[in-house]
Enzyme design. Sequence first.
Site, short mmCIF file in Angstrom:
data_model
loop_
_atom_site.label_atom_id
_atom_site.label_comp_id
_atom_site.label_asym_id
_atom_site.label_seq_id
_atom_site.Cartn_x
_atom_site.Cartn_y
_atom_site.Cartn_z
N GLN A 41 0.82 -1.22 0.00
CA GLN A 41 0.00 0.00 0.00
C GLN A 41 0.85 1.26 0.00
O GLN A 41 0.40 2.30 -0.46
CB GLN A 41 -0.93 0.03 1.24
CG GLN A 41 -2.02 -1.03 1.24
CD GLN A 41 -1.61 -2.25 2.02
OE1 GLN A 41 -0.43 -2.58 2.13
NE2 GLN A 41 -2.59 -2.95 2.56
N ASP A 75 -5.65 1.21 12.93
CA ASP A 75 -6.95 0.58 12.72
C ASP A 75 -7.75 0.42 14.00
O ASP A 75 -8.96 0.21 13.96
CB ASP A 75 -6.75 -0.79 12.05
CG ASP A 75 -6.12 -0.60 10.69
OD1 ASP A 75 -4.88 -0.45 10.63
OD2 ASP A 75 -6.86 -0.54 9.70
N ASN A 78 -2.01 -1.43 13.98
CA ASN A 78 -1.84 -0.83 12.66
C ASN A 78 -1.22 -1.89 11.75
O ASN A 78 -0.87 -2.98 12.18
CB ASN A 78 -0.98 0.44 12.73
CG ASN A 78 -1.02 1.24 11.44
OD1 ASN A 78 -2.09 1.41 10.85
ND2 ASN A 78 0.11 1.72 10.98
#
Lengths: 369, 369
Positions: A207, A248, A258
């Site tokens: 990502q 998260d 995370n």
Amino acid sequence: MKVNGKPYRTIWLNEGNDRVVQVIDQLKLPHAFEIADVLSVADMCRAISNMTVRGAGLIGASAGFGMYLASREAPEQGFHDFMRQAAADLKATRPTAANLAWAVERMLGAIAVGTTPAHMRQLARDAAVAIADEDAEHCWRLGEHGLALIAAIAQRKPGQCVNILTHCNAGWLAFVDFGSATAPIYAAHDAGIPVHVWVDETRPRNQGASLTAWELGQHGVPHTLIADNAGGHLMQHGLVDMVITGTDRVTRNGDVANKIGTYLKALAARDNGIPMVVALPSSTFDFTLGDGIASIPIEERGAEEVRFVSGKTSHSGIETVQICPDTTPARNWGFDVTPARLVTKLICERGICDANEAAILALFPQERE
Amino acid sequence: MKVNGKPYRTIWLNEGNDRVVQVIDQLKLPHAFEIADVLSVADMCRAISNMTVRGAGLIGASAGFGMYLASREAPEQGFHDFMRQAAADLKATRPTAANLAWAVERMLGAIAVGTTPAHMRQLARDAAVAIADEDAEHCWRLGEHGLALIAAIAQRKPGQCVNILTHCNAGWLAFVDFGSATAPIYAAHDAGIPVHVWVDETRPRNQGASLTAWELGQHGVPHTLIADNAGGHLMQHGLVDMVITGTDRVTRNGDVANKIGTYLKALAARDNGIPMVVALPSSTFDFTLGDGIASIPIEERGAEEVRFVSGKTSHSGIETVQICPDTTPARNWGFDVTPARLVTKLICERGICDANEAAILALFPQERE
């Protein structure tokens, strides 16, 4: 944020037809910028699971719009049963992100006061739009708070670039707009502070390479892609002024879930005296949990994400290649938990605080119970 | 070690024609097992630079055979000039590995006592073979020492697997035989101790995924491929009993240069009370250096290794894919330095010691000066 000069969010209701939710298809980035239509709650579950949409805030906003789509599909008879099933299906898509359950519960609460299915559909539409709007607004506000941290570093090294390392994508693509980790970076860049971002590739789904590098490039923020392995070396040599990531889920005591690998960067930041900052809208707090390592569910994804890598070939096609022997087994946990003791500051829309229960609850007194 | 049942080293003199050095072509692994011929010192420089051969010990052995090939090429007039140039060319191929300069200097020393070019060629041949033989023997012996560490862990968890995490490839492919980090693992496996290896993918060149996974698979050692980001999470959850890596250079005081990312694993091991063990033949020590972070030269390689990934397509072709936008810049340091304070034990062919100057010099008293 702008793409090729035109402002976008990551998710929105189609202007002409509000039965259609539109999203930026993040599986196509960075090699193509495409908009995907999402027409049903089942569509939305797929889009969340396969990561057409991903990132803490965007998962929440997507769940909101997913519940709205469900309300359009739900039969007059059995409306609530259909909505409860939709809620369960959405919650099951990704286990780690706090925003997902938060948004689903908020949607259920919003429609609960409706008197008729038509009324409830309207309430669902309003609530979904509100969740998205708030996400964008909260990211904007936390960016303003975080800007102060970057400005303070810039003041200590006048004329020099502030080097910021980030992991995964907690950019505007991970939210509705602005991003969490990137919001202070965009704010600093727009305020004329020279910033440069070290972009962790973020295996296994890359990502950082595919999303963070793309969005920083679109906004003109100087950045350099590095392997996930490189951050410690950079910190040892004074090339990182701050680590900033999204999250998260953050527990009541400040433990941070995370993207897998965040914990390793937090350890290196601590070892080198570099601030480790985590940015989040308040919807990412989970005030029901204490010890994050023991209690935050960590999603395990398919081994194929480790065994294969996708990208653009020299002929501009998209190809998936296998990087290990045919018979090599792999495991693939999506997240890790950084203990609060390694987190220097949390930034949210309400301000900046230390990563401990007292400091967090000072910003969120309603959660004291 | 065996490949498809047949014993191999990573480098050897062709049996029928000793002007030809043969190596396993590591650029083709894991998707093809091919032998490459190396016919000149220029060939050998290319093979080391492009990583046809790589790994601390194998770089040293390759430099030895490279100097031997140079001695076959050197003209009668100007023999020593040619050899000095060959030495310089070989040393320039990879800056971090201590074994490279060590082997080149040993070769120069060996031929220095020769009386004629023919005599010096014979001395070069003997010395190159001796370097390779010693590398294999030293790896074997350090494996026996390291076996004791694994056996001790196995005793504390009877009936359970010993979980070992390794980074990059310090396997037999990185040496002439047996490997450094893998030698204790192979010894334990062969002794019937149940071991399982977590194999770090090792971006950007994926030596874990392509080489370590391959060689462990060939030898039947249970293993699982993971992203480099995953190790900290595994350690937090009790799934790693020991970290063991190789190294490209160890300073007098025990600082360890190894593949980029090793430092991050060492930090996680320390944070979780897990032994961080580094295995090396004595040729990898650099007794001339103190502080490793300040003094060990760190190779920076091309950005394309970060921006592109190679692997096997579904049609069994080999393809290279781009994982970031066309305009994304990248940086690519090959190594980092793990400070001695994070290293639990060093294993070499002389035994096991702590990572500090006194303990290292107790094993190498001739280096006390």
